[in-house]
Each structure stands twice: as structure tokens, then as C-alpha cells.
Design a protein around this motif. Structure first.
Motif, mmCIF file in Angstrom:
data_model
loop_
_atom_site.group_PDB
_atom_site.id
_atom_site.type_symbol
_atom_site.label_atom_id
_atom_site.label_comp_id
_atom_site.label_asym_id
_atom_site.label_seq_id
_atom_site.Cartn_x
_atom_site.Cartn_y
_atom_site.Cartn_z
ATOM 1 N N ASP A 4 0.843 -1.199 0.000
ATOM 2 C CA ASP A 4 0.000 0.000 0.000
ATOM 3 C C ASP A 4 0.881 1.253 0.000
ATOM 4 O O ASP A 4 1.628 1.491 0.940
ATOM 5 N N PHE A 5 0.782 2.001 -1.079
ATOM 6 C CA PHE A 5 1.613 3.207 -1.147
ATOM 7 C C PHE A 5 0.903 4.447 -0.599
ATOM 8 O O PHE A 5 1.444 5.540 -0.633
ATOM 9 N N TYR A 6 -0.314 4.258 -0.134
ATOM 10 C CA TYR A 6 -1.092 5.422 0.303
ATOM 11 C C TYR A 6 -0.407 6.242 1.395
ATOM 12 O O TYR A 6 -0.433 7.467 1.339
ATOM 13 N N PRO A 7 0.232 5.569 2.384
ATOM 14 C CA PRO A 7 0.925 6.370 3.411
ATOM 15 C C PRO A 7 1.971 7.311 2.820
ATOM 16 O O PRO A 7 2.135 8.424 3.308
ATOM 17 N N PHE A 8 2.658 6.871 1.753
ATOM 18 C CA PHE A 8 3.642 7.755 1.113
ATOM 19 C C PHE A 8 2.959 8.935 0.456
ATOM 20 O O PHE A 8 3.425 10.066 0.533
ATOM 21 N N TYR A 9 1.838 8.629 -0.209
ATOM 22 C CA TYR A 9 1.067 9.699 -0.835
ATOM 23 C C TYR A 9 0.664 10.730 0.211
ATOM 24 O O TYR A 9 0.816 11.942 0.023
ATOM 25 N N LEU A 10 0.172 10.238 1.365
ATOM 26 C CA LEU A 10 -0.250 11.142 2.447
ATOM 27 C C LEU A 10 0.929 11.973 2.962
ATOM 28 O O LEU A 10 0.812 13.186 3.173
ATOM 29 N N SER A 11 2.058 11.311 3.149
ATOM 30 C CA SER A 11 3.245 12.005 3.647
ATOM 31 C C SER A 11 3.644 13.139 2.716
ATOM 32 O O SER A 11 3.909 14.268 3.145
ATOM 33 N N ILE A 12 3.688 12.816 1.400
ATOM 34 C CA ILE A 12 4.137 13.816 0.431
ATOM 35 C C ILE A 12 3.121 14.950 0.309
ATOM 36 O O ILE A 12 3.481 16.122 0.258
ATOM 37 N N LYS A 13 1.841 14.585 0.319
ATOM 38 C CA LYS A 13 0.792 15.608 0.244
ATOM 39 C C LYS A 13 0.889 16.545 1.453
ATOM 40 O O LYS A 13 0.835 17.772 1.319
ATOM 41 N N LEU A 14 1.056 15.946 2.631
ATOM 42 C CA LEU A 14 1.160 16.735 3.855
ATOM 43 C C LEU A 14 2.371 17.674 3.777
ATOM 44 O O LEU A 14 2.270 18.874 4.029
ATOM 45 N N ALA A 15 3.516 17.123 3.370
ATOM 46 C CA ALA A 15 4.739 17.922 3.318
ATOM 47 C C ALA A 15 4.592 19.055 2.306
ATOM 48 O O ALA A 15 5.034 20.179 2.541
ATOM 49 N N PHE A 16 3.952 18.767 1.198
ATOM 50 C CA PHE A 16 3.763 19.759 0.145
ATOM 51 C C PHE A 16 2.917 20.926 0.653
ATOM 52 O O PHE A 16 3.294 22.097 0.533
ATOM 53 N N ILE A 17 1.775 20.596 1.266
ATOM 54 C CA ILE A 17 0.882 21.651 1.765
ATOM 55 C C ILE A 17 1.560 22.466 2.865
ATOM 56 O O ILE A 17 1.523 23.705 2.866
ATOM 57 N N VAL A 18 2.205 21.756 3.782
ATOM 58 C CA VAL A 18 2.868 22.450 4.901
ATOM 59 C C VAL A 18 3.957 23.384 4.383
ATOM 60 O O VAL A 18 4.087 24.528 4.828
ATOM 61 N N THR A 19 4.726 22.901 3.396
ATOM 62 C CA THR A 19 5.808 23.731 2.864
ATOM 63 C C THR A 19 5.255 25.011 2.243
ATOM 64 O O THR A 19 5.790 26.097 2.451
ATOM 65 N N ILE A 20 4.168 24.885 1.499
ATOM 66 C CA ILE A 20 3.586 26.077 0.863
ATOM 67 C C ILE A 20 3.059 27.049 1.908
ATOM 68 O O ILE A 20 3.321 28.255 1.856
ATOM 69 N N ILE A 21 2.331 26.511 2.894
ATOM 70 C CA ILE A 21 1.799 27.388 3.949
ATOM 71 C C ILE A 21 2.942 28.115 4.662
ATOM 72 O O ILE A 21 2.907 29.334 4.855
ATOM 73 N N LEU A 22 3.975 27.359 5.011
ATOM 74 C CA LEU A 22 5.066 27.961 5.773
ATOM 75 C C LEU A 22 5.872 28.954 4.937
ATOM 76 O O LEU A 22 6.392 29.933 5.449
ATOM 77 N N LEU A 23 5.956 28.683 3.632
ATOM 78 C CA LEU A 23 6.681 29.616 2.773
ATOM 79 C C LEU A 23 5.960 30.962 2.735
ATOM 80 O O LEU A 23 6.579 32.023 2.849
ATOM 81 N N ILE A 24 4.645 30.896 2.602
ATOM 82 C CA ILE A 24 3.861 32.132 2.539
ATOM 83 C C ILE A 24 3.917 32.892 3.863
ATOM 84 O O ILE A 24 4.090 34.103 3.901
ATOM 85 N N LEU A 25 3.800 32.156 4.961
ATOM 86 C CA LEU A 25 3.859 32.817 6.273
ATOM 87 C C LEU A 25 5.295 33.187 6.636
ATOM 88 O O LEU A 25 5.551 34.190 7.296
ATOM 89 N N GLY A 26 6.223 32.344 6.195
ATOM 90 C CA GLY A 26 7.599 32.459 6.672
ATOM 91 C C GLY A 26 8.337 33.663 6.131
ATOM 92 O O GLY A 26 9.124 34.276 6.858
ATOM 93 N N ILE A 27 8.110 34.021 4.866
ATOM 94 C CA ILE A 27 8.868 35.127 4.281
ATOM 95 C C ILE A 27 8.599 36.443 5.022
ATOM 96 O O ILE A 27 9.540 37.087 5.474
ATOM 97 N N PRO A 28 7.332 36.833 5.199
ATOM 98 C CA PRO A 28 7.131 38.088 5.948
ATOM 99 C C PRO A 28 7.594 38.002 7.407
ATOM 100 O O PRO A 28 8.171 38.954 7.930
ATOM 101 N N TYR A 29 7.368 36.848 8.041
ATOM 102 C CA TYR A 29 7.753 36.722 9.451
ATOM 103 C C TYR A 29 9.278 36.782 9.603
ATOM 104 O O TYR A 29 9.799 37.487 10.465
#
Lengths: 227, 326
Positions: A4-29
Motif C-alpha cells: 500500500d503506497f497510500y501512506p507515502f502519498y499522504l506524507s508527500i501531500k502533507l509535506a507539500f501543503i505544509v511547505t507552501i503554507i510555511l513559505l507564505i507565512l515564513g517570508i514576511p515573518y
């Protein structure tokens, strides 16, 4: 052996979303942190760095406590957006964003602090405002720091375990990310699967780091930035 | 009325001492003004205040534009003029519509024109070129005027290098690009912060000629911070010397830099770097600019002076020979 590769899919999806959120928040902060002369800077920096030193279980415990629908934060999210922040993927995103926060902030802040202030002023004196200066001058000149921040945040989110387990539990197809899946397999004595999952994570992590260091190395040689 | 009027003050917190920068002077249109002074005297800060990179108290007026003014006003003068976004207290009644940009002493209000809006070109000591852009892009960033960019690059003989990135250029080339970039804004005022300090003698001279050429060609009013007498004498037609944040001398470079007084024919400022005593004579080794000379001094003088003293060497009955160097 069905795999079952679903856990990998979840991991990558999570990391992708988190990275984008943090990039947007992180630059001004990070920009604020690198330019402020306020007395609260050490205080903010300490809070930012907390997730590095805190045991994930401590962070996970507090997050569970504050994000549950009975607590204020969880309640607000539930009532406003109808989102439950514990034992859900959304909860993982919030928890991981907090957990990986310093890994995004610190490299970017370092980049901002090392940039030659005169080129920022030269941009103002060229008639350009702060926003254009940020996108055309500052960010392109801290590319190595940005890349490091993005990749380390991504890799760190894929690699986290304690916080995810506490806030998300281990619900298949919802919150069971790769690292948690390995734990489950080991617990159930399914070693072959644990081996494959672990090796895959190991290779992904190594490749990601290799790419960053390689690109940064090439960039420095080519542009002379940092030499 | 002068073209530029400056009357500013600012408290400076330096590494060694705190001091108050406080100065007032005027600059006429097309002047080439040099600001000289020891390091730490506040000359770069003054330039930065004029550029709008630092705030200060007082007033800066250029032509009929106010760049800085925040002299203490009485309550009745603090009115909102509607045009400005700045927060001001509105006074009810008759004063409401008065124009607050009048600067005849009473009516201006707090105003700080950001550097983006000042018609200046600024050349930094360390060039401050944008490392992520090539030469042409550095110029076009200021203004998308390819014709002007190419014209400027051609004038300084660097058109063939327009694709190069700053880190592949020499110091002299970088400073030329910085100068061209400053001129891309078509400024009326050119500000130079020790523009030649990172260059060797030959490049210095070339760049000085170029700056002088641009100063004339574009009818600029130029303000240059420098501590080199040669540079100032060669380029500037007015100068001020500052010390501890105050102006101590004002005038033409000739008046201030030439140290001759009365019947002296020849006079040079130098520093004693060594005094050699022998049985018969005493010799002072004096550094004059980039040269070192030996001067015979009397026993009395040898006792009076010591190493590191600043001295003036002059002579009266003196007819120097001048020869060209082949």
C-alpha cells in the motif's frame, strides 16, 4: 504481499501543503525578525525555535489539548469552517506547520540578515518600493537560503513522527503517514513491509538532501554569492 | 534663494562617542560640492539624510520641493491639507483648507519624502550592484529605457560588457556601472559616497574624469563625500569640512585646501613618521600624501616634534622646477 503506497502519498501531500503554507507565512515573518530592533525579538526567536528542542510528545500533547473541539482554538475552527483539527488530515497540517516552523524560518532569516543592506537601499534609490525590492532584489539574492528552507521543511515534515502520531492517530487513508505506518508494521511484526517502507524513506530523504546541496554548491560556484 | 537648502540635526550614537550632527548650508544649482572630514565625523550620515535613507530633524528643501521638514510647529499650524496621507490633527474652522506645503516658515507640517521620490542618483562606496542581474539589467531595473542605458554604457566604454554579471567585473568597472545606474533615473542631484576609495590610482583618475564629464553633460548638482584633497581639488568647486557633526570650514577647495599663508610660496601638509638623530644632523621623515620625504631639521626642532605629529612644510624663497615625465 500486497503493498500500500497510500501512506507515502499522504506524507508527500502533507509535506507539500505544509511547505507552501510555511513559505507564505515564513517570508514576511522572517523579514520582520531580521529587520526588527524591538526588544521582543529574542522572545519571538525563542518561540520560533521551540519545536526544535521540545520533545515531539510535549508539542503533540499541547496541540491535542488546544486543537480538540472542546478547546478554544479547536472550537473556533470547528464552528467557523466545520473542520475538526484532531485525528484528521487538516489537524496534521496545522500540527506539522507548527512543528516544522523553525526549519522554514531560520534559513530564510539567516539569508535576510546576510544580504548586503546597500543593495536594498540601492533599490529604493532606484525608485522601487518595498514589494518590488522584495521580489526582484531580496528574494533572488537569497535563493540558496530559500531552497534550503523549502527542502529542509519538506523533508522534515515527511520525517516527523511523534507529533503526527499524537495529533493524528493512525487512521488509514486519513492520517496514517509513512513514518507512522512503519511504526504500525513493526508493532505487528510485519518486518518485510517495515523494511521496504524504511528503505524508501531513507532513499527519498537522501536524494532530497543531495539535490539541495548539489544545487547550492553549483550556484555558489557560478554566481560567486557567498564567496 | 538657493537651489538646495539643508538645515538638519540628528543624534548619532557612534562606536566611540555619541555626538550631535547639526549643520546648515546651501547648495546652488550645478554646484559640485565636496564634503570632507575624518571618518566618524558624520559625512556619510549627512549624505544618507539628503538621500532619505535616514531620518533627521530639520528641513531639506530642493527647488520648490520639501524633502524633509519637521520643525516644531505650533498647534495652530498643524492642519491637514487633505492631499497627504500622513496623520495630522485637523483643526476645526478657518485654517482647514490652508496649503501645508508652503515653506515660508510657518506652514509646513511633518513631511518626509521617501528616497523613491527624491530626484537623486546615489553611488555607494561598495558599488551595491544587484548580483542577480547582469550589467544591462542593473540599469534597466531603474527604468526601462534601453536607449539611455546603451548610451550611458557607451559613454563609459562598457557596452561590450553589458551581458556580464557584476561578480565578474573589476572594481573600476563595477563603479562605472554603479554610476550609470545612478544616472538612469535622470536625476538632478548626484550623490557620491567616497566613490573612488576602492580603486587604484589609474582607475581613480579615469573615473574622476567621467564623473566630471557627466556632471557637466547632464547639468547635475553633485554632492561628493571624500577625504582625498586631490579628488576634491580636482572635481569640486565648493567644499565643506565637518568635524564631530558640525561644519568647521566652508568655501572653495582653493581657500580651504591650499595651506599657503602670506608670503609662503609652497606649503604641504604632512605627518612625521620618523625622526632620525645622528651626531651632526637631525632628519624628519615626513609622509606627504602618497610620498615620503626627508627633511633636515635643527636640534631644537627635533626636540619639539615627535612621531605622528601633523606638520606643514613650507618655504619662501623657492623656485620649483617642473618637468614632464616621459
Amino acid at each position: 504481499m500486497n503493498f500500500d503506497f497510500y501512506p507515502f502519498y499522504l506524507s508527500i501531500k502533507l509535506a507539500f501543503i505544509v511547505t507552501i503554507i510555511l513559505l507564505i507565512l515564513g517570508i514576511p515573518y522572517a523579514w520582520f525578525l531580521s529587520t526588527t530592533k524591538s526588544k521582543i525579538k529574542p522572545f519571538l526567536e525563542s518561540i520560533t525555535a521551540l519545536p526544535i528542542v521540545l520533545p515531539p510528545s510535549v508539542l503533540g500533547f499541547y496541540l491535542l489539548f488546544f486543537l480538540s473541539p472542546n478547546a478554544y482554538v479547536g472550537k473556533i475552527f470547528y464552528e467557523l469552517f466545520n473542520i475538526k483539527l484532531v485525528f484528521s488530515f487538516e489537524g496534521l497540517v496545522v500540527a506539522s506547520s507548527i512543528y516544522s516552523f523553525p526549519f522554514m524560518i531560520q534559513p530564510i532569516q539567516g539569508g535576510f540578515e546576510s544580504i548586503n543592506k546597500n543593495i536594498i537601499e540601492a533599490s529604493y534609490l532606484s525608485g522601487k518600493g518595498k514589494l518590488i525590492t522584495l521580489f526582484k532584489i531580496i528574494l533572488p539574492n537569497i535563493k540558496p537560503s530559500l531552497l534550503t528552507a523549502i527542502v529542509i521543511t519538506f523533508a522534515h515534515t515527511i520525517g516527523e513522527f511523534g507529533v503526527v502520531l499524537m495529533v493524528g492517530g493512525s487512521i488509514p487513508k486519513k492520517t496514517e503517514v509513512a513514518s507512522v505506518a512503519i511504526y504500525d508494521y513493526v508493532e505487528n511484526l510485519e518486518y518485510p513491509k517495515a523494511h521496504i517502507y524504511s528503505a524508501t524513506l531513507l532513499i527519498i530523504s537522501f536524494l532530497v538532501l543531495l539535490i539541495v546541496y548539489y544545487i547550492n554548491h553549483r550556484k555558489k560556484i557560478k554566481s560567486g554569492i557567498g564567496y | 534663494m538657493s537651489y538646495i537648502h539643508i538645515n538638519v540635526s540628528k543624534n548619532l550614537f557612534g562606536a566611540q562617542k555619541n555626538m550631535k550632527l547639526e549643520m546648515e548650508f546651501n547648495i546652488e544649482k550645478n554646484d559640485f560640492l565636496a564634503i570632507s572630514g575624518e571618518s566618524g565625523s558624520g559625512k556619510t550620515t549627512l549624505l544618507r539624510i539628503i538621500a532619505g535613507l535616514e531620518e533627521a530633524n530639520g528641513e531639506i528643501r530642493v527647488g520648490d520641493e520639501i524633502w524633509l521638514s519637521n520643525t516644531n510647529l505650533q498647534t495652530r499650524d498643524i492642519v491637514s491639507c487633505g492631499k497627504d496621507k500622513e496623520k495630522t490633527r485637523k483643526r476645526k474652522g478657518k485654517d482647514k483648507d490652508k496649503d501645508c506645503n508652503v515653506f515660508n516658515g510657518l506652514w509646513y507640517k511633518n513631511r518626509f519624502l521617501p528616497p523613491q521620490k527624491r530626484k537623486i542618483g546615489f553611488v555607494f562606496q561598495d558599488f551595491a550592484l544587484f548580483p542577480n542581474m547582469n550589467v544591462l539589467e542593473n540599469l534597466l531595473y531603474v527604468q526601462k529605457d534601453k536607449k539611455l542605458a546603451n548610451k550611458l554604457l557607451e559613454m563609459v566604454g562598457m557596452k561590450n560588457l553589458s551581458e556580464r554579471y557584476p561578480n565578474t567585473l573589476s572594481g573600476g568597472q563595477k563603479q562605472r556601472i554603479a554610476l550609470c545606474r545612478a544616472l538612469m533615473r535622470k536625476p538632478e542631484i548626484l550623490l557620491l559616497d567616497e566613490p573612488f576609495s576602492a580603486l587604484d590610482e589609474k582607475r581613480k583618475e579615469e573615473l574622476q574624469n567621467e564623473i566630471y564629464f557627466f556632471h557637466k553633460e547632464f547639468n547635475l548638482t553633485t554632492i561628493m563625500v571624500s577625504h582625498s584633497s586631490t579628488e576634491i581639488y580636482k572635481l569640486a568647486d565648493k567644499m565643506i569640512e565637518i568635524k564631530n557633526g558640525k561644519i568647521i570650514k566652508k568655501g572653495t577647495p582653493r581657500e580651504i585646501l591650499l595651506k599657503t599663508r602670506g608670503s609662503e610660496k609652497f606649503s604641504l601638509k604632512g605627518r612625521i613618521i620618523d625622526i632620525i638623530n645622528t651626531d651632526i644632523i637631525n632628519i624628519a621623515v615626513v609622509s606627504l600624501g602618497s610620498h615620503i620625504v626627508e627633511i633636515v631639521i635643527s636640534q631644537k626642532e627635533a626636540e619639539k616634534f615627535k612621531k605622528n605629529d601633523e606638520v606643514i612644510i613650507s618655504t619662501k624663497a623657492f623656485h620649483p622646477n617642473i618637468k614632464g615625465i616621459k
